[in-house]
Write a protein that holds these residues in place. Structure first.
Motif, PDB file in Angstrom:
ATOM      1  N   PHE A  13     -21.123   2.110 -20.813  1.00  0.00           N
ATOM      2  CA  PHE A  13     -22.194   2.110 -21.812  1.00  0.00           C
ATOM      3  C   PHE A  13     -22.275   3.415 -22.587  1.00  0.00           C
ATOM      4  N   GLU A  14     -21.552   4.450 -22.166  1.00  0.00           N
ATOM      5  CA  GLU A  14     -21.566   5.698 -22.921  1.00  0.00           C
ATOM      6  C   GLU A  14     -20.977   5.513 -24.320  1.00  0.00           C
ATOM      7  N   LYS A  15     -20.118   4.496 -24.479  1.00  0.00           N
ATOM      8  CA  LYS A  15     -19.548   4.225 -25.802  1.00  0.00           C
ATOM      9  C   LYS A  15     -20.650   3.846 -26.794  1.00  0.00           C
ATOM     10  N   LEU A  16     -21.740   3.280 -26.290  1.00  0.00           N
ATOM     11  CA  LEU A  16     -22.823   2.857 -27.179  1.00  0.00           C
ATOM     12  C   LEU A  16     -23.438   4.032 -27.926  1.00  0.00           C
ATOM     13  N   ASP A  17     -23.474   5.194 -27.298  1.00  0.00           N
ATOM     14  CA  ASP A  17     -24.065   6.372 -27.933  1.00  0.00           C
ATOM     15  C   ASP A  17     -23.279   6.812 -29.161  1.00  0.00           C
ATOM     16  N   ARG A  18     -22.027   6.402 -29.232  1.00  0.00           N
ATOM     17  CA  ARG A  18     -21.176   6.804 -30.351  1.00  0.00           C
ATOM     18  C   ARG A  18     -21.282   5.839 -31.528  1.00  0.00           C
ATOM     19  N   LEU A  19     -22.155   4.855 -31.381  1.00  0.00           N
ATOM     20  CA  LEU A  19     -22.333   3.861 -32.437  1.00  0.00           C
ATOM     21  C   LEU A  19     -23.755   3.872 -32.988  1.00  0.00           C
ATOM     22  N   ALA A  28     -28.754  -7.052 -36.545  1.00  0.00           N
ATOM     23  CA  ALA A  28     -28.733  -7.581 -35.182  1.00  0.00           C
ATOM     24  C   ALA A  28     -27.407  -7.229 -34.531  1.00  0.00           C
ATOM     25  N   VAL A  29     -27.370  -7.378 -33.222  1.00  0.00           N
ATOM     26  CA  VAL A  29     -26.163  -7.108 -32.437  1.00  0.00           C
ATOM     27  C   VAL A  29     -25.745  -8.405 -31.743  1.00  0.00           C
ATOM     28  N   ILE A  30     -24.460  -8.680 -31.770  1.00  0.00           N
ATOM     29  CA  ILE A  30     -23.906  -9.807 -31.016  1.00  0.00           C
ATOM     30  C   ILE A  30     -23.001  -9.244 -29.940  1.00  0.00           C
ATOM     31  N   PHE A  31     -23.279  -9.631 -28.677  1.00  0.00           N
ATOM     32  CA  PHE A  31     -22.482  -9.135 -27.552  1.00  0.00           C
ATOM     33  C   PHE A  31     -21.775 -10.313 -26.884  1.00  0.00           C
ATOM     34  N   GLY A  32     -20.448 -10.235 -26.801  1.00  0.00           N
ATOM     35  CA  GLY A  32     -19.634 -11.350 -26.325  1.00  0.00           C
ATOM     36  C   GLY A  32     -19.338 -11.397 -24.845  1.00  0.00           C
ATOM     37  N   GLY A  33     -20.073 -10.649 -24.040  1.00  0.00           N
ATOM     38  CA  GLY A  33     -19.922 -10.786 -22.591  1.00  0.00           C
ATOM     39  C   GLY A  33     -19.132  -9.674 -21.917  1.00  0.00           C
ATOM     40  N   GLU A  49     -29.155  -2.745 -19.703  1.00  0.00           N
ATOM     41  CA  GLU A  49     -30.386  -2.014 -19.984  1.00  0.00           C
ATOM     42  C   GLU A  49     -30.195  -0.989 -21.097  1.00  0.00           C
ATOM     43  N   VAL A  50     -29.039  -0.316 -21.100  1.00  0.00           N
ATOM     44  CA  VAL A  50     -28.772   0.655 -22.158  1.00  0.00           C
ATOM     45  C   VAL A  50     -28.611  -0.047 -23.494  1.00  0.00           C
ATOM     46  N   LEU A  51     -27.881  -1.176 -23.509  1.00  0.00           N
ATOM     47  CA  LEU A  51     -27.704  -1.918 -24.753  1.00  0.00           C
ATOM     48  C   LEU A  51     -29.049  -2.361 -25.315  1.00  0.00           C
ATOM     49  N   CYS A  52     -29.931  -2.821 -24.464  1.00  0.00           N
ATOM     50  CA  CYS A  52     -31.241  -3.312 -24.920  1.00  0.00           C
ATOM     51  C   CYS A  52     -32.077  -2.218 -25.566  1.00  0.00           C
ATOM     52  N   LYS A  53     -31.812  -0.982 -25.230  1.00  0.00           N
ATOM     53  CA  LYS A  53     -32.546   0.137 -25.826  1.00  0.00           C
ATOM     54  C   LYS A  53     -32.022   0.502 -27.214  1.00  0.00           C
ATOM     55  N   LYS A  54     -30.851  -0.030 -27.551  1.00  0.00           N
ATOM     56  CA  LYS A  54     -30.209   0.357 -28.807  1.00  0.00           C
ATOM     57  C   LYS A  54     -30.650  -0.477 -30.005  1.00  0.00           C
ATOM     58  N   SER A  60     -26.559 -12.517 -26.946  1.00  0.00           N
ATOM     59  CA  SER A  60     -25.497 -12.223 -25.986  1.00  0.00           C
ATOM     60  C   SER A  60     -25.209 -13.388 -25.053  1.00  0.00           C
ATOM     61  N   VAL A  61     -24.032 -13.306 -24.423  1.00  0.00           N
ATOM     62  CA  VAL A  61     -23.676 -14.144 -23.275  1.00  0.00           C
ATOM     63  C   VAL A  61     -23.138 -13.204 -22.200  1.00  0.00           C
ATOM     64  N   ILE A  62     -22.937 -13.736 -20.997  1.00  0.00           N
ATOM     65  CA  ILE A  62     -22.306 -12.926 -19.950  1.00  0.00           C
ATOM     66  C   ILE A  62     -20.829 -13.310 -19.853  1.00  0.00           C
TER      67      ILE A  62
END
Length: 224
Positions: A13-19, A28-33, A49-54, A60-62
């Motif tokens: 999830f650290e990659k999320l901070d770079r976006l 909106a964000v689409i997350f493919g699992g 949890e980190v993604l939800c804060k962004k 999303s799906v799992i």
């Protein structure tokens, strides 16, 4: 509408901070699992949890590396479209999680019938024109540039391909096959595998409506 496309975070999830700028630009964000690292399902919930804060709007799906039990966590956070049909700003979102049966080592491997069963809510509707539908499928449909493994074999779902050919959704966001980051089409439906986020790959999708008809204005692959 502008969408940030992510998939296959695998606990990184650290990659999320770079976006951060992309999160701000996206509607909106689409997350493919695959929130979770392979064989480390405990990494999935912290990543979610980190993604939800962004961002406030996530569809999303799992994935196959996620324990099926994490689906309830996604549903409680109102980010899941798995087995559901969600309306947002004139668009509909539906999804299917998990991956095709392969080695049996991943916690959420499913038959083709099980994968497609998540989309039955669409077939139950009286609607016949799905030009405003975006599918989120962890496992890609068969025989596109998005489902080819390193050996060149296509490993996607035939059931998903048949479904797409029948219902003709506007776009499909997928993942799972890391080496097949690509943009392709099945008929007029745009298929996008943004690549694995843990490898620094992501995508961008822009949709516009003119006279009631939705169109894909941009679908691109990007790297951090």
């Amino acid at each position: 509408m502008k969408f940030l496309l992510l998939s296959d975070m695998h606990g990184d999830f650290e990659k999320l901070d770079r976006l951060e700028n992309k999160f701000k630009e996206a509607d909106a964000v689409i997350f493919g699992g695959d929130f979770s690292k392979f064989k480390s399902p405990e990494t999935g919930l912290p990543a979610m949890e980190v993604l939800c804060k962004k961002h406030d709007v996530i569809f999303s799906v799992i994935g196959n590396c996620d324990e099926p039990s994490i689906l309830s966590e996604a549903e409680s956070r109102d980010i899941s479209v798995e087995g559901a049909l969600v309306s947002h700003d004139g668009l509909f979102f539906a999804g299917s999680g998990g991956g095709s049966i392969f080695t049996g080592e991943a916690p959420f491997e499913r038959t083709d019938e099980e994968l497609v069963s998540d989309l039955k809510i669409i077939s139950e509707q009286e609607e016949s024109d799905w030009n405003n539908l975006v599918l989120v499928l962890h496992n890609p449909p068969k025989d596109t540039a998005c489902d080819k493994i390193a050996s060149g074999i296509h490993v996607g779902s035939q059931g998903f391909r048949d479904f797409i050919e029948k219902y003709k959704p506007l776009a499909v966001v997928t993942g799972h096959i890391h080496e097949s980051a690509a943009v392709d089409k099945i008929g007029d439906t745009v298929i996008i595998n943004p690549g694995a986020l843990f490898e620094g790959r992501y995508g961008w999708l822009e949709l516009e409506t003119t006279n009631g008809k939705w169109e894909v204005k941009k679908a691109e692959l990007l790297e951090i």
